[in-house]
Design a protein around this motif. Structure first.
Motif, short mmCIF file in Angstrom:
data_model
loop_
_atom_site.label_atom_id
_atom_site.label_comp_id
_atom_site.label_asym_id
_atom_site.label_seq_id
_atom_site.Cartn_x
_atom_site.Cartn_y
_atom_site.Cartn_z
N LYS A 90 0.86 -1.18 0.00
CA LYS A 90 0.00 0.00 0.00
C LYS A 90 0.90 1.23 0.00
O LYS A 90 1.59 1.51 0.98
CB LYS A 90 -0.92 0.00 1.22
CG LYS A 90 -1.83 -1.22 1.30
CD LYS A 90 -2.68 -1.19 2.57
CE LYS A 90 -3.58 -2.41 2.67
NZ LYS A 90 -4.41 -2.40 3.91
N ILE A 91 0.90 1.95 -1.11
CA ILE A 91 1.82 3.08 -1.29
C ILE A 91 1.03 4.38 -1.15
O ILE A 91 0.27 4.77 -2.05
CB ILE A 91 2.51 3.02 -2.66
CG1 ILE A 91 3.21 1.66 -2.84
CG2 ILE A 91 3.51 4.16 -2.80
CD1 ILE A 91 3.67 1.39 -4.26
N ASP A 92 1.19 5.05 -0.03
CA ASP A 92 0.51 6.31 0.25
C ASP A 92 1.43 7.46 -0.13
O ASP A 92 2.53 7.60 0.41
CB ASP A 92 0.15 6.38 1.74
CG ASP A 92 -0.40 7.73 2.17
OD1 ASP A 92 -0.78 8.52 1.29
OD2 ASP A 92 -0.43 7.97 3.39
N ALA A 93 0.99 8.30 -1.07
CA ALA A 93 1.82 9.41 -1.55
C ALA A 93 2.24 10.35 -0.43
O ALA A 93 3.34 10.92 -0.47
CB ALA A 93 1.06 10.19 -2.63
N THR A 94 1.40 10.52 0.58
CA THR A 94 1.72 11.46 1.65
C THR A 94 2.87 10.97 2.53
O THR A 94 3.46 11.76 3.27
CB THR A 94 0.49 11.77 2.52
OG1 THR A 94 0.11 10.59 3.26
CG2 THR A 94 -0.68 12.22 1.68
N ALA A 95 3.18 9.69 2.46
CA ALA A 95 4.32 9.18 3.23
C ALA A 95 5.63 9.69 2.64
O ALA A 95 6.61 9.90 3.36
CB ALA A 95 4.31 7.66 3.24
N ALA A 96 5.66 9.90 1.33
CA ALA A 96 6.87 10.41 0.66
C ALA A 96 6.92 11.93 0.63
O ALA A 96 7.99 12.52 0.57
CB ALA A 96 6.93 9.87 -0.78
N SER A 97 5.74 12.56 0.68
CA SER A 97 5.67 14.02 0.64
C SER A 97 4.56 14.48 1.57
O SER A 97 3.40 14.61 1.16
CB SER A 97 5.40 14.49 -0.80
OG SER A 97 5.35 15.90 -0.86
N PRO A 98 4.88 14.71 2.84
CA PRO A 98 3.86 15.10 3.82
C PRO A 98 3.09 16.35 3.39
O PRO A 98 3.64 17.26 2.75
CB PRO A 98 4.68 15.36 5.09
CG PRO A 98 5.90 14.53 4.91
CD PRO A 98 6.21 14.57 3.45
N LEU A 99 1.82 16.40 3.75
CA LEU A 99 0.96 17.52 3.36
C LEU A 99 1.27 18.78 4.17
O LEU A 99 1.70 18.72 5.33
CB LEU A 99 -0.51 17.15 3.56
CG LEU A 99 -1.01 15.90 2.81
CD1 LEU A 99 -2.51 15.76 3.01
CD2 LEU A 99 -0.67 15.97 1.33
N VAL A 100 1.04 19.91 3.53
CA VAL A 100 1.16 21.23 4.15
C VAL A 100 -0.23 21.85 4.15
O VAL A 100 -1.02 21.63 3.23
CB VAL A 100 2.15 22.12 3.36
CG1 VAL A 100 2.16 23.54 3.90
CG2 VAL A 100 3.56 21.52 3.41
N ASP A 101 -0.54 22.63 5.18
CA ASP A 101 -1.87 23.24 5.27
C ASP A 101 -1.93 24.52 4.45
O ASP A 101 -1.44 25.57 4.86
CB ASP A 101 -2.21 23.54 6.74
CG ASP A 101 -3.67 23.90 6.92
OD1 ASP A 101 -4.39 24.03 5.89
OD2 ASP A 101 -4.10 24.07 8.06
N HIS A 102 -2.52 24.42 3.25
CA HIS A 102 -2.77 25.59 2.42
C HIS A 102 -4.25 25.98 2.43
O HIS A 102 -4.69 26.76 1.60
CB HIS A 102 -2.35 25.32 0.96
CG HIS A 102 -0.89 25.21 0.76
ND1 HIS A 102 -0.31 24.15 0.09
CD2 HIS A 102 0.14 26.00 1.15
CE1 HIS A 102 0.99 24.29 0.06
NE2 HIS A 102 1.30 25.40 0.70
N HIS A 103 -5.01 25.41 3.37
CA HIS A 103 -6.42 25.74 3.44
C HIS A 103 -6.59 27.22 3.75
O HIS A 103 -5.77 27.85 4.41
CB HIS A 103 -7.12 24.93 4.53
CG HIS A 103 -7.28 23.49 4.18
ND1 HIS A 103 -6.24 22.59 4.25
CD2 HIS A 103 -8.35 22.78 3.77
CE1 HIS A 103 -6.66 21.39 3.90
NE2 HIS A 103 -7.94 21.48 3.61
N LEU A 104 -7.69 27.76 3.26
CA LEU A 104 -8.08 29.08 3.69
C LEU A 104 -8.58 28.97 5.12
O LEU A 104 -8.65 27.88 5.68
CB LEU A 104 -9.20 29.61 2.78
CG LEU A 104 -8.94 29.51 1.27
CD1 LEU A 104 -10.09 30.10 0.50
CD2 LEU A 104 -7.64 30.17 0.90
N ASP A 105 -8.94 30.10 5.74
CA ASP A 105 -9.51 30.05 7.09
C ASP A 105 -10.95 29.60 6.94
O ASP A 105 -11.88 30.40 6.93
CB ASP A 105 -9.42 31.43 7.73
CG ASP A 105 -9.87 31.42 9.18
OD1 ASP A 105 -10.03 30.32 9.74
OD2 ASP A 105 -10.07 32.51 9.74
N GLU A 106 -11.11 28.26 6.79
CA GLU A 106 -12.37 27.73 6.32
C GLU A 106 -13.30 27.32 7.44
O GLU A 106 -13.75 26.18 7.53
CB GLU A 106 -12.10 26.55 5.38
CG GLU A 106 -11.31 26.98 4.15
CD GLU A 106 -10.72 25.83 3.37
OE1 GLU A 106 -10.56 26.00 2.17
OE2 GLU A 106 -10.44 24.78 3.95
#
Length: 338
Positions: free
Chosen positions: A117-133
């Motif tokens: 099971k290859i999860d893309a976020t394991a290689a490139s962790p997510l950054v929070d670019h959300h607006l103030d939602e």
């Protein structure tokens, strides 16, 4: 970098259908487990949506048989798996997906007995670019959906890191072809590195560094190339801007000499058209590559190069600046809003 304001409508998480759950549980009860190879001798790979499918194709080539859970032209955020698809995930030898983008896929992967099971976020962790939602009202709890902005594939350098993880995963799942997977991975990383260099050179000396989009999908791209994304909607393409947000977008566009409002291919351009008309600006496509309508004509590399050409036109790249799509007019040249 991204300018953002409140204005997101809470997305309802799409659950797996009852029939799909039943099918998955039945497979588990019957001892369904992934084999080393599919019946055709190829590695049976399930990809969650186009950017993951592209990696699987480029790295696996003739050694893999790929099923993409998201059909061409379908908005991946809205995917709801059928019972047949859940069964396919259960029987896969390898799964390539991006955790947090598609809740139904995440559930199916959790239930799957696939060894790889290859999860893309394991290689490139997510950054929070959300607006103030936040929800309406200052005291309401915020619902930002995924823990970070999922659009990591729009940064070629991050995408290359994910490619390496896919290559490693395929090599472990199918050791007899490990050398081929490594060779194919190296070739793809070389192409992505070249693409990254084209973006660096092409966006280096633009008149403005600010661009306006209908959907906040380009935070990673903006961060990597020193640009500022001003998004009308949030990371969730279903979010709806408030009047206050629209006013701020208009001000940012005027203050930064924006000439173009970007819309995308898989959602309606109506909102972008309206904002552009109000400001007397043009519209053009900036494709988030969540899917490709016609994979026989376009792929990740060609669409990203068209994105670069459109950004150069909108940001005012100097005459003679390096361009990845010289003379290309494939329906995405900025046109006046009507």
């Amino acid at each position: 970098m991204m300018i953002g304001l409140p204005g997101r409508r809470t997305r309802t998480t799409v659950a797996l259908t009852t029939t799909a759950l039943v099918a998955s549980l039945a497979l588990t009860a019957c001892g369904g487990s992934s084999s080393a190879k599919g019946t055709d001798g190829k590695l049976n790979v399930v990809a969650s949506f186009y950017p993951m499918e592209f990696l699987a194709q480029q790295i696996g080539k003739d050694h893999v048989s790929i099923t993409d859970l998201t059909a061409p032209g379908v908005e991946p955020h809205d995917l709801e798996l059928t019972a047949k698809q859940v069964a396919g995930v259960q029987k896969a030898d390898a799964i390539v997906y991006l955790k947090g983008l598609q809740p139904t896929v995440d559930q199916a992967v959790d239930q799957s007995s696939a060894k790889t099971k290859i999860d893309a976020t394991a290689a490139s962790p997510l950054v929070d670019h959300h607006l103030d939602e936040g929800a309406e009202g200052g005291d309401a709890p915020k619902d930002k959906g995924p823990a970070g902005d999922p659009h990591i594939w729009l940064d070629p350098a991050r995408y290359a890191a994910i490619a390496k993880s896919v290559g490693d995963g395929f090599a472990k799942a199918d050791p007899s072809h490990a050398e081929d997977y490594k060779k194919n991975t190296d070739e793809l990383v070389t192409k992505l590195t070249a693409l990254d260099q084209e973006f660096q050179a092409g966006l280096k000396d633009t008149r403005t560094k600010t661009f306006v989009t209908s959907h906040a999908a380009f935070g990673y791209l903006a961060d990597h190339y020193g640009l500022t994304q001003v998004a009308i909607n949030g990371v969730d393409p279903e979010s709806e801007p408030t009047p206050a947000r629209l006013a701020e977008v208009q001000k940012a566009a005027k203050d930064n000499g924006v000439t173009t409002i970007f819309f995308e291919t898989l959602v309606s351009p109506k909102l972008a058209d309206t904002v552009a008309k109000d400001l007397g600006l043009k519209t053009a496509v900036l494709d988030p590559l969540e899917g490709v309508k016609d994979p026989s004509k376009d792929d990740y590399l060609s669409v990203m190069r068209q994105n670069l050409a459109n950004l150069q036109a909108a940001l005012g790249a100097p005459s003679g600046a390096p361009s990845s799509a010289p003379g290309s007019t494939s329906g995405t040249t900025p046109t006046p809003a009507s």
